[in-house]
Design an enzyme around this catalytic site. Structure first.
Site, PDB file in Angstrom:
ATOM      1  N   ASP A  37      -1.776  14.614   4.371  1.00  0.00           N
ATOM      2  CA  ASP A  37      -2.207  13.722   5.471  1.00  0.00           C
ATOM      3  C   ASP A  37      -3.430  12.932   5.008  1.00  0.00           C
ATOM      4  O   ASP A  37      -4.138  13.354   4.087  1.00  0.00           O
ATOM      5  CB  ASP A  37      -2.576  14.547   6.717  1.00  0.00           C
ATOM      6  CG  ASP A  37      -2.385  13.762   8.020  1.00  0.00           C
ATOM      7  OD1 ASP A  37      -1.485  14.130   8.810  1.00  0.00           O
ATOM      8  OD2 ASP A  37      -3.121  12.778   8.248  1.00  0.00           O
ATOM      9  N   ASP A  63      -2.503   9.415   1.245  1.00  0.00           N
ATOM     10  CA  ASP A  63      -2.088   8.225   1.990  1.00  0.00           C
ATOM     11  C   ASP A  63      -0.680   7.892   1.517  1.00  0.00           C
ATOM     12  O   ASP A  63      -0.486   7.547   0.339  1.00  0.00           O
ATOM     13  CB  ASP A  63      -3.062   7.071   1.704  1.00  0.00           C
ATOM     14  CG  ASP A  63      -2.680   5.793   2.451  1.00  0.00           C
ATOM     15  OD1 ASP A  63      -1.520   5.682   2.916  1.00  0.00           O
ATOM     16  OD2 ASP A  63      -3.541   4.904   2.546  1.00  0.00           O
ATOM     17  N   VAL A  64       0.299   7.977   2.412  1.00  0.00           N
ATOM     18  CA  VAL A  64       1.705   7.819   1.984  1.00  0.00           C
ATOM     19  C   VAL A  64       2.035   6.415   1.494  1.00  0.00           C
ATOM     20  O   VAL A  64       3.099   6.196   0.922  1.00  0.00           O
ATOM     21  CB  VAL A  64       2.705   8.201   3.107  1.00  0.00           C
ATOM     22  CG1 VAL A  64       2.625   9.683   3.427  1.00  0.00           C
ATOM     23  CG2 VAL A  64       2.522   7.342   4.352  1.00  0.00           C
ATOM     24  N   TYR A 155       8.027  -1.398  15.667  1.00  0.00           N
ATOM     25  CA  TYR A 155       8.268   0.040  15.481  1.00  0.00           C
ATOM     26  C   TYR A 155       9.772   0.307  15.350  1.00  0.00           C
ATOM     27  O   TYR A 155      10.206   1.035  14.454  1.00  0.00           O
ATOM     28  CB  TYR A 155       7.678   0.789  16.678  1.00  0.00           C
ATOM     29  CG  TYR A 155       7.801   2.295  16.617  1.00  0.00           C
ATOM     30  CD1 TYR A 155       7.002   3.044  15.759  1.00  0.00           C
ATOM     31  CD2 TYR A 155       8.703   2.973  17.437  1.00  0.00           C
ATOM     32  CE1 TYR A 155       7.105   4.439  15.726  1.00  0.00           C
ATOM     33  CE2 TYR A 155       8.817   4.356  17.404  1.00  0.00           C
ATOM     34  CZ  TYR A 155       8.004   5.086  16.546  1.00  0.00           C
ATOM     35  OH  TYR A 155       8.103   6.456  16.501  1.00  0.00           O
ATOM     36  N   LYS A 159      11.894   2.153  12.306  1.00  0.00           N
ATOM     37  CA  LYS A 159      12.654   3.393  12.519  1.00  0.00           C
ATOM     38  C   LYS A 159      14.150   3.179  12.304  1.00  0.00           C
ATOM     39  O   LYS A 159      14.868   4.091  11.887  1.00  0.00           O
ATOM     40  CB  LYS A 159      12.353   3.960  13.914  1.00  0.00           C
ATOM     41  CG  LYS A 159      10.893   4.429  14.074  1.00  0.00           C
ATOM     42  CD  LYS A 159      10.544   5.502  13.047  1.00  0.00           C
ATOM     43  CE  LYS A 159       9.140   6.048  13.199  1.00  0.00           C
ATOM     44  NZ  LYS A 159       8.842   7.112  12.215  1.00  0.00           N
TER      45      LYS A 159
HETATM   46  N1  LIG Z   1       5.622  11.714  19.473  1.00  0.00           N
HETATM   47  C1  LIG Z   1       6.765  11.093  19.772  1.00  0.00           C
HETATM   48  O1  LIG Z   1       7.136  10.917  20.952  1.00  0.00           O
HETATM   49  C2  LIG Z   1       7.649  10.581  18.651  1.00  0.00           C
HETATM   50  C3  LIG Z   1       8.925  10.141  18.998  1.00  0.00           C
HETATM   51  C4  LIG Z   1       9.765   9.667  18.001  1.00  0.00           C
HETATM   52  C5  LIG Z   1       9.339   9.662  16.679  1.00  0.00           C
HETATM   53  N2  LIG Z   1       8.082  10.086  16.381  1.00  0.00           N
HETATM   54  C6  LIG Z   1       7.699  10.043  14.970  1.00  0.00           C
HETATM   55  O2  LIG Z   1       7.294  11.324  14.537  1.00  0.00           O
HETATM   56  C7  LIG Z   1       6.333  11.214  13.483  1.00  0.00           C
HETATM   57  C8  LIG Z   1       5.113  12.062  13.805  1.00  0.00           C
HETATM   58  O3  LIG Z   1       4.551  11.567  15.010  1.00  0.00           O
HETATM   59  P1  LIG Z   1       3.556  12.411  15.923  1.00  0.00           P
HETATM   60  O4  LIG Z   1       3.926  12.116  17.318  1.00  0.00           O
HETATM   61  O5  LIG Z   1       3.457  13.814  15.452  1.00  0.00           O
HETATM   62  O6  LIG Z   1       2.205  11.604  15.608  1.00  0.00           O
HETATM   63  P2  LIG Z   1       0.700  12.095  15.338  1.00  0.00           P
HETATM   64  O7  LIG Z   1      -0.115  10.860  15.497  1.00  0.00           O
HETATM   65  O8  LIG Z   1       0.372  13.288  16.158  1.00  0.00           O
HETATM   66  O9  LIG Z   1       0.733  12.529  13.806  1.00  0.00           O
HETATM   67  C9  LIG Z   1       0.949  11.594  12.781  1.00  0.00           C
HETATM   68  C10 LIG Z   1       0.194  12.046  11.546  1.00  0.00           C
HETATM   69  O10 LIG Z   1       0.442  11.079  10.510  1.00  0.00           O
HETATM   70  C11 LIG Z   1      -0.796  10.886   9.811  1.00  0.00           C
HETATM   71  N3  LIG Z   1      -0.800   9.597   9.128  1.00  0.00           N
HETATM   72  C12 LIG Z   1      -0.953   8.357   9.669  1.00  0.00           C
HETATM   73  N4  LIG Z   1      -0.992   7.434   8.695  1.00  0.00           N
HETATM   74  C13 LIG Z   1      -0.860   8.103   7.510  1.00  0.00           C
HETATM   75  C14 LIG Z   1      -0.823   7.690   6.156  1.00  0.00           C
HETATM   76  N5  LIG Z   1      -0.964   6.398   5.799  1.00  0.00           N
HETATM   77  N6  LIG Z   1      -0.655   8.644   5.203  1.00  0.00           N
HETATM   78  C15 LIG Z   1      -0.534   9.946   5.547  1.00  0.00           C
HETATM   79  N7  LIG Z   1      -0.579  10.394   6.807  1.00  0.00           N
HETATM   80  C16 LIG Z   1      -0.739   9.474   7.781  1.00  0.00           C
HETATM   81  C17 LIG Z   1      -1.853  10.972  10.902  1.00  0.00           C
HETATM   82  O11 LIG Z   1      -3.139  11.225  10.355  1.00  0.00           O
HETATM   83  C18 LIG Z   1      -1.324  12.113  11.747  1.00  0.00           C
HETATM   84  O12 LIG Z   1      -1.812  13.356  11.336  1.00  0.00           O
HETATM   85  C19 LIG Z   1       6.042   9.714  13.340  1.00  0.00           C
HETATM   86  O13 LIG Z   1       6.804   9.196  12.273  1.00  0.00           O
HETATM   87  C20 LIG Z   1       6.506   9.142  14.666  1.00  0.00           C
HETATM   88  O14 LIG Z   1       6.867   7.793  14.564  1.00  0.00           O
HETATM   89  C21 LIG Z   1       7.230  10.553  17.326  1.00  0.00           C
END
Ligand SMILES: NC(=O)c1ccc[n+]([C@@H]2O[C@H](COP(=O)([O-])OP(=O)(O)OC[C@H]3O[C@@H](n4cnc5c(N)ncnc54)[C@H](O)[C@@H]3O)[C@@H](O)[C@H]2O)c1
Length: 264
Positions: A37, A63-64, A155, A159
């Site tokens: 992360d 950083d991805v 977004y 996706k």
């Molecule tokens: N929460 C929802 O309702 C939901 C629904 C559909 C899809 N998603 C997807 O699930 C995944 C996780 O989402 P979440 O809800 O747990 O979000 P979150 O914000 O709780 O966690 C995301 C994590 O990604 C990290 N991150 C951001 N940019 C980064 C980078 N450049 N390099 C490395 N790490 C990085 C952040 O620091 C964070 O820890 C995402 O891809 C999101 O699009 C979430």
């Protein structure tokens, strides 16, 4: 015997929300987990909590969007833990706003993490998984990768892109006979910190569910999910454990929808 015993997994975005749950459940089921992360304190906390619970984990700052850092992460993982078997490409952000007002800067910021990050991770994981003899790559897409959502076109574009990327790479791997599977996961509304990190334009896209500086996933889910509640991070992570495990040995190029019936 855990369901992913003996496997080594990298979980990107493992410091929070869905990634944190994936890291913890994979470790609980026997995997050695590299929590990656950009959030150093959150990632270190998750790795520590896994170890305190008796699991095996370490945190690597990552950083991805950086290709050179991906090369280091994969090499360090393979050399420290004897191989790489599972990659959960989970890190992602959600930036909303009407298309006609959306800046190119926000478009690139979002695609860099949500698409480039997934491409780079997959690209560099494949040779390491081939060397390990098998692999499972899980790509965190979204319900927004299956159908459009107003105010979330950027977004949705990211996706939807990774959904077909997963299928195309799954077919490449099958053709090459590499024993590497690639699948996408499509969460509905999940209660994670992502909803507190939204811009005013993103909040506007969610109308009545927006309260103060956040979007309330419970309100959103009551309108979108037939089961009437938001999902938990574990609801998604159990699907990821399945795809990572050998139970899913015949599952590749598929999309696992976990959304409380929202797309039914
Ligand atoms: N929460 C929802 O309702 C939901 C629904 C559909 C899809 N998603 C997807 O699930 C995944 C996780 O989402 P979440 O809800 O747990 O979000 P979150 O914000 O709780 O966690 C995301 C994590 O990604 C990290 N991150 C951001 N940019 C980064 C980078 N450049 N390099 C490395 N790490 C990085 C952040 O620091 C964070 O820890 C995402 O891809 C999101 O699009 C979430």
């Amino acid at each position: 015997m855990g369901r992913v015993e003996g496997k080594t997994a990298i979980v990107t975005g493992g410091a929070s929300g869905i990634g944190e749950a994936c890291a913890k459940l994979l470790a609980q089921e026997g995997a050695t987990v590299v929590v990656s992360d950009i959030d150093r304190s959150g990632g270190a906390r998750v790795a520590k909590e896994i170890e305190e619970a008796g699991g095996k984990a370490c945190f690597l700052e990552h950083d991805v969007t950086s290709e050179s850092r991906w090369q280091e992460i994969v090499a360090e993982t393979a050399s420290a833990f004897g191989g790489l078997h599972v990659l959960v490409n989970n890190a992602g952000i959600g930036v909303g706003g009407l298309c006609e007002h959306f800046s190119l800067e926000d478009w690139h910021r979002q695609t860099a993490i949500n698409i480039d990050g997934v491409f780079l991770g997959t690209k560099h994981a494949i040779p390491a998984m081939r060397a390990a003899g098998s692999g499972s790559i899980v790509i965190m897409s979204s319900g927004a990768g299956l159908s459009g959502a107003p105010g979330m076109s950027g977004y949705c574009a990211t996706k939807g892109a990774v959904r077909l990327f997963a299928k195309a790479v799954a077919l490449e791997m099958a053709q090459l006979g590499d024993n590497i599977r690639v699948n996408s996961v499509h969460p509905g509304v999940i209660d994670t910190p992502i909803w507190t990190k939204v811009t005013p334009e993103t909040r506007a896209a969610f109308g009545a569910a927006a309260t103060g500086n956040a979007v309330d996933p419970a309100v959103l889910a009551s309108a979108m999910a037939p089961v009437g509640r938001a999902g938990t991070p574990d609801d998604i992570a159990w699907g990821v454990v399945y795809l990572a495990s050998d139970e899913a040995r015949y599952v590749t190029g598929s999309e696992l929808v976990i959304d409380g019936g929202a797309t039914a």
